[in-house]
Motif scaffolding. Structure first.
Motif, PDB file in Angstrom:
ATOM      1  N   PRO A 135      44.116  17.060  46.615  1.00 15.52           N
ATOM      2  CA  PRO A 135      42.872  17.457  45.936  1.00 15.52           C
ATOM      3  C   PRO A 135      42.016  18.339  46.836  1.00 15.52           C
ATOM      4  CG  PRO A 135      42.738  15.172  46.673  1.00 15.52           C
ATOM      5  CD  PRO A 135      44.157  15.612  46.902  1.00 15.52           C
ATOM      6  N   TYR A 136      41.226  19.186  46.190  1.00  8.58           N
ATOM      7  CA  TYR A 136      40.373  20.102  46.944  1.00  8.58           C
ATOM      8  C   TYR A 136      39.301  19.320  47.685  1.00  8.58           C
ATOM      9  CZ  TYR A 136      37.204  23.933  48.002  1.00  8.58           C
ATOM     10  OH  TYR A 136      36.397  24.824  48.646  1.00  8.58           O
ATOM     11  N   GLY A 137      39.146  19.646  48.954  1.00  7.23           N
ATOM     12  CA  GLY A 137      38.173  18.963  49.789  1.00  7.23           C
ATOM     13  C   GLY A 137      38.372  19.331  51.248  1.00  7.23           C
ATOM     14  N   PRO A 138      37.730  18.610  52.176  1.00  2.99           N
ATOM     15  CA  PRO A 138      37.851  18.936  53.607  1.00  2.99           C
ATOM     16  C   PRO A 138      39.298  18.871  54.119  1.00  2.99           C
ATOM     17  CG  PRO A 138      36.010  17.436  53.237  1.00  2.99           C
ATOM     18  CD  PRO A 138      36.766  17.514  51.942  1.00  2.99           C
ATOM     19  N   ASP A 139      40.059  17.851  53.679  1.00  2.28           N
ATOM     20  CA  ASP A 139      41.440  17.734  54.143  1.00  2.28           C
ATOM     21  C   ASP A 139      42.273  18.914  53.673  1.00  2.28           C
ATOM     22  OD1 ASP A 139      40.834  15.358  55.372  1.00  2.28           O
ATOM     23  OD2 ASP A 139      41.448  14.127  53.665  1.00  2.28           O
ATOM     24  N   TRP A 140      42.082  19.328  52.417  1.00  5.22           N
ATOM     25  CA  TRP A 140      42.853  20.458  51.907  1.00  5.22           C
ATOM     26  C   TRP A 140      42.476  21.752  52.628  1.00  5.22           C
ATOM     27  CZ3 TRP A 140      41.914  25.139  49.583  1.00  5.22           C
ATOM     28  CH2 TRP A 140      43.022  25.763  48.984  1.00  5.22           C
ATOM     29  N   ARG A 141      41.196  21.932  52.934  1.00  2.00           N
ATOM     30  CA  ARG A 141      40.780  23.143  53.646  1.00  2.00           C
ATOM     31  C   ARG A 141      41.380  23.185  55.047  1.00  2.00           C
ATOM     32  NH1 ARG A 141      35.795  22.155  50.854  1.00  2.00           N
ATOM     33  NH2 ARG A 141      34.936  21.056  52.663  1.00  2.00           N
ATOM     34  N   LEU A 143      44.288  21.815  55.876  1.00  4.56           N
ATOM     35  CA  LEU A 143      45.694  22.158  55.661  1.00  4.56           C
ATOM     36  C   LEU A 143      45.873  23.657  55.427  1.00  4.56           C
ATOM     37  CD1 LEU A 143      46.898  19.243  53.333  1.00  4.56           C
ATOM     38  CD2 LEU A 143      47.606  19.661  55.690  1.00  4.56           C
ATOM     39  N   ARG A 144      44.985  24.235  54.630  1.00  4.91           N
ATOM     40  CA  ARG A 144      45.089  25.666  54.375  1.00  4.91           C
ATOM     41  C   ARG A 144      44.860  26.466  55.647  1.00  4.91           C
ATOM     42  NH1 ARG A 144      40.735  28.571  50.576  1.00  4.91           N
ATOM     43  NH2 ARG A 144      39.465  27.896  52.342  1.00  4.91           N
ATOM     44  N   MET A 145      43.918  26.049  56.474  1.00  2.38           N
ATOM     45  CA  MET A 145      43.659  26.763  57.715  1.00  2.38           C
ATOM     46  C   MET A 145      44.878  26.726  58.628  1.00  2.38           C
ATOM     47  SD  MET A 145      40.667  26.059  60.536  1.00  2.38           S
ATOM     48  CE  MET A 145      41.366  24.436  60.929  1.00  2.38           C
ATOM     49  N   VAL A 146      45.518  25.544  58.747  1.00  2.00           N
ATOM     50  CA  VAL A 146      46.717  25.430  59.572  1.00  2.00           C
ATOM     51  C   VAL A 146      47.859  26.250  58.984  1.00  2.00           C
ATOM     52  CG1 VAL A 146      48.464  23.814  60.409  1.00  2.00           C
ATOM     53  CG2 VAL A 146      46.053  23.170  60.462  1.00  2.00           C
TER      54      VAL A 146
END
Length: 208
Positions: A135-141, A143-146
């Motif tokens: 789900p969209y949120g801090p964890d997903w952001r 993951l996208r950065m990595v």
């Protein structure tokens, strides 16, 4: 005489029972209609795009063939670039326009970010913890950065160019070796893309 009177009485009871069941079914249908209408008035649903009418419970599944890309292309030709169809109990919206798709994934990406993953996705992603199903949120952001910085950076892509070029040459050689023999280009393209990703991740392939 008594037998005739008894048969007539039984027929009358059966007719009364049938009438009672019909009236009960009509009352339940009217009650359900009024209840659903009241619920919709409290929570109005935006109008849905057009689409084919399927069967109860099954939706449009019985009408889909094995060549889904052609089926969806034909549906887009009939109903437009955005249409709806039910697959079983799931309501799906298909988009076949690059402009609409760009607007969805770029301009309104946060609106469409969260979606319900399937059971297979939950199992394959250890409970929807990967970048595709989280789900969209801090964890997903994070993951996208990595993902962008470590896997899709220009340096990494340039360093793995030779590996990708080698896999493409293998696929071309496979086609030349089978001149005159039918080739499943979809399967070949899938194996080439998968092998490219595997070579970039750990240097080996899993498909031949």
């Amino acid at each position: 005489m008594w037998s005739s009177w008894g048969d007539a009485s039984n027929d009358k009871d059966e007719n009364l029972r049938a009438i009672f069941l019909a009236l009960l079914a009509m009352m339940l249908a009217i009650f359900w209609f009024l209840w659903s209408r009241k619920k919709c008035s409290k929570n109005p649903i935006p109008p849905l795009p057009p689409g084919p009418i399927g069967l109860p419970l099954l939706g449009y599944l019985p009408f889909l063939g094995t060549k889904l890309h052609r089926e969806f292309t034909e549906l887009a030709r009939v109903y437009g670039p955005i249409y709806k169809l039910r697959l079983g109990s799931k309501l799906c919206v298909a988009i076949s326009s690059p402009t609409l798709l760009k607007e969805m994934v770029r301009d309104h990406d946060t609106v469409f970010a969260n979606h319900v993953p399937t059971t297979a996705a939950l199992v394959g992603s250890y409970g929807a913890r990967d970048i595709a199903f989280a789900p969209y949120g801090p964890d997903w952001r994070r993951l996208r950065m990595v993902f962008v910085s470590k896997m899709l950076s220009k340096t990494n892509l340039d360093d793995s160019y030779a590996l990708r070029r080698e896999e493409v040459h293998k696929s071309i050689g496979h086609i030349y070796d089978r001149i005159g023999i039918p080739i499943d280009l979809g399967k070949l393209a899938f194996s080439t893309a998968t092998n490219n990703v595997m070579r970039m991740l750990w240097g080996g392939t899993i498909l031949k």
